[in-house]
Design a protein around this motif. Structure first.
Motif: not given
Length: 188
Positions: A93-107
């Protein structure tokens, strides 16, 4: 599932049930973000407590384009992870939130830096409802009358600067939308 996580067990025996649980959680991450390059998961039994049983620590290392994300779920002094499945769930769950933040910044970075393709109209054929754009790198892009937005096809002139969205057509590259660039154009 395109990728399989590397699962390491420390201070405990390898468990097919725990491996299956990790695989299931990882598959959800992959569905959310399909550009994961590698994943390592370490599941560790910290020490045995006579009354409370084992406490578990789960660490996930995820490599993504341009970076690495790491999460580590270790119990604090008041809330011990005595159930390995709860520790795994919380870590993912923590990794999913980090991945969401990363994807948002990356996009967002991609959207800010990606200027739409530019070119100039080099051919117009009003009788057959099409024209051609020459890109900055010298390629020719076909466009149809219906692709022109915000301007009249009959009012277009050869040499006019345009920006466009390119796609693959039946006979090569074509513009799905064409915008005539006015005074306030985007630099290419």
């Amino acid at each position: 599932m395109q990728l399989s996580p590397q699962i390491t067990f420390r201070n405990m025996k390898r468990s097919p049930a725990v491996e299956a649980n990790v695989q299931e959680h990882f598959a959800k991450l992959e569905k959310f973000f399909d550009r994961i390059m590698s994943c390592s998961v370490a599941v560790e039994a910290l020490h045995k407590h006579h009354r409370q049983g084992n406490h578990y620590h789960v660490r996930i290392d995820l490599r993504v384009p341009g970076g690495e994300l790491v999460t580590s779920r270790q119990a604090d002094e008041h809330h011990a992870y005595t159930d390995v499945y709860v520790a795994i769930r919380d870590a993912f769950d923590t990794m999913r939130r980090q991945l969401e933040d990363y994807a948002r910044r990356h996009d967002q970075r991609l959207n800010v830096h990606a200027a739409p393709p530019h070119g100039r109209i080099v051919e117009l054929n009003p009788a057959e409802d099409y024209g051609r754009i020459e890109t900055l790198d010298g390629r020719l892009i076909y466009f149809h009358r219906n692709s022109v937005l915000g301007a009249d096809f009959n009012g277009l002139q050869i040499g006019a600067e345009v920006r466009f969205d390119e796609e693959a057509g039946e006979r090569g590259p074509q513009a799905s939308t064409v915008h005539v660039v006015g005074k306030h154009h985007i630099a290419g």
